[in-house]
Design a protein around this motif. Structure first.
Motif, PDB file in Angstrom:
ATOM      1  N   GLU A 391       0.805  -1.219   0.000  1.00 17.26           N
ATOM      2  CA  GLU A 391       0.000   0.000   0.000  1.00 17.26           C
ATOM      3  C   GLU A 391       0.837   1.268   0.000  1.00 17.26           C
ATOM      4  OE1 GLU A 391      -2.761  -0.092   3.200  1.00 17.26           O
ATOM      5  OE2 GLU A 391      -3.968  -1.707   2.351  1.00 17.26           O
ATOM      6  N   ASN A 392       2.090   1.198   0.455  1.00 18.95           N
ATOM      7  CA  ASN A 392       2.931   2.404   0.485  1.00 18.95           C
ATOM      8  C   ASN A 392       3.727   2.594  -0.805  1.00 18.95           C
ATOM      9  OD1 ASN A 392       4.717   0.296   0.842  1.00 18.95           O
ATOM     10  ND2 ASN A 392       5.919   1.318   2.428  1.00 18.95           N
ATOM     11  N   THR A 393       3.420   1.793  -1.836  1.00 24.91           N
ATOM     12  CA  THR A 393       4.046   1.980  -3.145  1.00 24.91           C
ATOM     13  C   THR A 393       3.592   3.304  -3.756  1.00 24.91           C
ATOM     14  OG1 THR A 393       4.064  -0.416  -3.539  1.00 24.91           O
ATOM     15  CG2 THR A 393       4.324   1.009  -5.469  1.00 24.91           C
ATOM     16  N   LYS A 394       4.531   4.026  -4.343  1.00 23.64           N
ATOM     17  CA  LYS A 394       4.204   5.248  -5.082  1.00 23.64           C
ATOM     18  C   LYS A 394       4.392   4.970  -6.572  1.00 23.64           C
ATOM     19  CE  LYS A 394       5.594   8.365  -1.322  1.00 23.64           C
ATOM     20  NZ  LYS A 394       6.460   9.508  -0.932  1.00 23.64           N
ATOM     21  N   ILE A 395       3.509   5.522  -7.391  1.00 27.07           N
ATOM     22  CA  ILE A 395       3.522   5.171  -8.814  1.00 27.07           C
ATOM     23  C   ILE A 395       3.324   6.419  -9.675  1.00 27.07           C
ATOM     24  CG2 ILE A 395       1.061   4.603  -8.707  1.00 27.07           C
ATOM     25  CD1 ILE A 395       1.512   2.532 -10.875  1.00 27.07           C
ATOM     26  N   SER A 396       4.058   6.489 -10.764  1.00 28.44           N
ATOM     27  CA  SER A 396       3.968   7.648 -11.659  1.00 28.44           C
ATOM     28  C   SER A 396       2.643   7.644 -12.415  1.00 28.44           C
ATOM     29  CB  SER A 396       5.135   7.650 -12.645  1.00 28.44           C
ATOM     30  OG  SER A 396       5.099   6.486 -13.460  1.00 28.44           O
ATOM     31  N   GLN A 397       2.343   8.774 -13.020  1.00 28.67           N
ATOM     32  CA  GLN A 397       1.109   8.927 -13.794  1.00 28.67           C
ATOM     33  C   GLN A 397       1.459   9.534 -15.145  1.00 28.67           C
ATOM     34  OE1 GLN A 397      -2.068  10.771 -11.607  1.00 28.67           O
ATOM     35  NE2 GLN A 397      -3.324  11.113 -13.414  1.00 28.67           N
ATOM     36  N   PRO A 398       2.095   8.742 -16.013  1.00 29.63           N
ATOM     37  CA  PRO A 398       2.537   9.273 -17.305  1.00 29.63           C
ATOM     38  C   PRO A 398       1.357   9.653 -18.189  1.00 29.63           C
ATOM     39  CG  PRO A 398       2.763   6.890 -17.268  1.00 29.63           C
ATOM     40  CD  PRO A 398       2.404   7.305 -15.872  1.00 29.63           C
ATOM     41  N   GLN A 399       1.560  10.681 -18.997  1.00 29.63           N
ATOM     42  CA  GLN A 399       0.549  11.106 -19.963  1.00 29.63           C
ATOM     43  C   GLN A 399       0.930  10.678 -21.375  1.00 29.63           C
ATOM     44  OE1 GLN A 399      -0.639  15.322 -19.125  1.00 29.63           O
ATOM     45  NE2 GLN A 399       0.753  15.069 -17.395  1.00 29.63           N
ATOM     46  N   GLY A 400       1.974   9.846 -21.459  1.00 30.16           N
ATOM     47  CA  GLY A 400       2.437   9.333 -22.731  1.00 30.16           C
ATOM     48  C   GLY A 400       3.640   8.421 -22.492  1.00 30.16           C
ATOM     49  N   GLY A 401       4.195   7.879 -23.585  1.00 33.41           N
ATOM     50  CA  GLY A 401       5.312   6.946 -23.445  1.00 33.41           C
ATOM     51  C   GLY A 401       4.826   5.565 -23.018  1.00 33.41           C
TER      52      GLY A 401
END
Length: 471
Positions: A391-401
């Motif tokens: 639950e403490n994982t952080k994850i990016s939010q790409p808008q492409g790639g």
């Protein structure tokens, strides 16, 4: 400018309603026509507002039904942290780790989340094979003749035509072809630096940039980089007096997937122009936007010729063709001379295949399909990571790639975790590859340019279990 401000204001109002849960998951939004009437704006402005929301995965469109608040609008997992300013004195060697990741790339028994290229099933291989036969028939000498050092004229013309999509004003004479984008960046560094100079990059940054800098005797300053909006300009200003050249990715950088806003792009180019500092514009992923329109590279805002726009097809069409290019601005003549000394010329066959693919609509059609697949995959990966990782994982939010950047519990070292995963036929790119220090030891990069199926989801679940067990 006014229209740009209006559509963002409208998008911000709706975004605030979603984040405050006034609008909840599954709720239908007002139609584009309704938004147009409510705010008294043009149809295009209303469309742009929805595109802005869709680019953030806050809303999703359903054919013949309209726009709805998406399931991914209420993220369970936070964004990765912004790194600290990293000076060149804190060097670290991750060459062995990088070699280890590359050594197993051809092992088909291993799930290759570490790959930096799309799966072959997502590429137009059959169409390109036909293009090879066509090019061999049409090329003078069946492709055996030398071409000018600047590169294939037809490819350069088609790249220039393609640049119109992002308001580029390039001509075929502005462009030089290269053996891939990494080679394009190398040519730019060679033309603008000498051993002992300092290059500024994002942080985390594609490890190939760090390898190039090291091989050329350059120092690297890694700038704090926001996972959504890219490099922090204030940090750049603080070290501007130490920098000889910059290498930034405006559009969907590797590995964070960040997208620099246009106003920031303008400010960066203006700042570097004032200090006469060249900018290498790595735009390899610019065509892989998930929604809206093709984002502009730094080059669009360049009036003095200090920006060297670099691109290629290794992430979109044909990784093995090694077809890349530069629009080098004021450094064009020097780069052509370098290329002439190093290789005299490049193989013409693959350049002509890509030129033909672009000219007759194949590239545009393929990109539309690929972008849709990648966006869908990104959302599925994010959901699976929320379901199966701690639950403490952080994850990016790409808008492409096609990369996701995960920040795990600080107690974990993903270089060690990589060996455990590899023993279970899973591979990923450990975070320490993407920096010259230990800032990202607890991070990993995952490639989501893979065909989605139950087996793939199960492999994400297995990787999540490995992470949980390590804790």
């Amino acid at each position: 400018m006014r229209r740009e401000i209006l559509y963002r204001k409208i998008a911000k109002i709706i975004e605030d309603q979603i984040l405050s849960e006034t609008l909840r998951i599954g709720d239908k939004l007002p139609s584009i026509r309704s938004i147009q009437q409510i705010y008294g704006v043009s149809l295009n402005t209303a469309i742009q507002a929805f595109a802005e929301l869709e680019s953030k995965s806050l809303v999703e469109s359903r054919p013949k039904s309209g726009y709805f608040v998406s399931k991914t609008s209420q993220r369970k997992l936070a964004l990765p942290s912004v790194s600290k300013l990293i000076s060149p004195e804190k060097g670290k060697n991750s060459e062995d780790l990088i070699s280890s990741v590359f050594d197993i790339l051809r092992d088909k028994s291993i799930r290759q989340f570490s790959l930096g290229i799309p799966d072959n099933k997502l590429l137009p291989i059959a169409k390109l094979n036909k293009g090879i036969i066509k090019a061999m028939r049409q090329l003078e000498g069946s492709g055996m003749d030398f071409e000018p050092a600047q590169g294939s004229t037809s490819l350069r013309r088609n790249i220039a035509k393609w640049s119109l999509i992002f308001d580029g004003s390039l001509t075929e004479d502005d462009i030089v072809t290269t053996t891939g984008t990494t080679n394009a960046i190398y040519q730019c560094l060679l033309a603008t630096t000498q051993p002992g100079d300092t290059i500024a990059t994002e942080s985390p940054v594609y490890f190939g940039i760090l390898q190039l800098a090291k091989s050329m005797g350059l120092h690297v300053i890694e700038l704090p980089t926001h996972p959504l909006t890219g490099i922090e300009i204030d940090a750049l200003k603080k070290v501007i007096h130490k920098i000889d050249v910059c290498c930034f990715t405006a559009n969907f950088n590797n590995p964070l997937g960040s997208l620099v806003p246009d106003e920031n792009k303008k400010e960066v180019v203006k700042l570097l122009t004032h200090h006469n500092i060249p900018l290498i514009d790595d735009d390899l992923f610019g065509n892989l936007f998930f929604s809206g329109t093709r984002p502009k590279p730094f080059k669009v805002f360049d009036e003095a010729g200090i920006v060297m726009w670099c691109g290629g097809v290794s992430k979109t069409v044909a990784p093995g063709y090694r077809v890349g290019w530069i629009a080098p601005g004021q450094f064009k003549d020097k780069i052509i001379r370098q290329k002439l000394v190093q290789t005299v010329t490049l193989p013409s066959l693959f350049q002509e295949v890509i030129a033909d693919f672009m000219e007759h609509g194949g590239y545009d059609h393929h990109l539309r399909t690929l972008r849709h697949t990648l966006h869908t995959n990104c959302l599925k990966f994010q959901q699976a990571i929320e379901d199966y990782f701690p639950e403490n994982t952080k994850i990016s939010q790409p808008q492409g790639g096609f990369f996701l950047w995960l920040e795990l519990d600080k107690r974990l070292d993903t270089a060690e975790l990589y060996q455990t995963a590899l023993s279970q036929k899973l591979s990923f790119a450990p975070g320490s590859m993407f920096s010259q220090n230990s800032n990202f030891n607890n991070c990993m990069r995952l490639n989501f340019a893979l065909p989605w199926d139950d087996s793939l989801e199960n492999d994400i679940k297995r990787l999540g279990s490995i992470v949980k067990q390590a804790l």
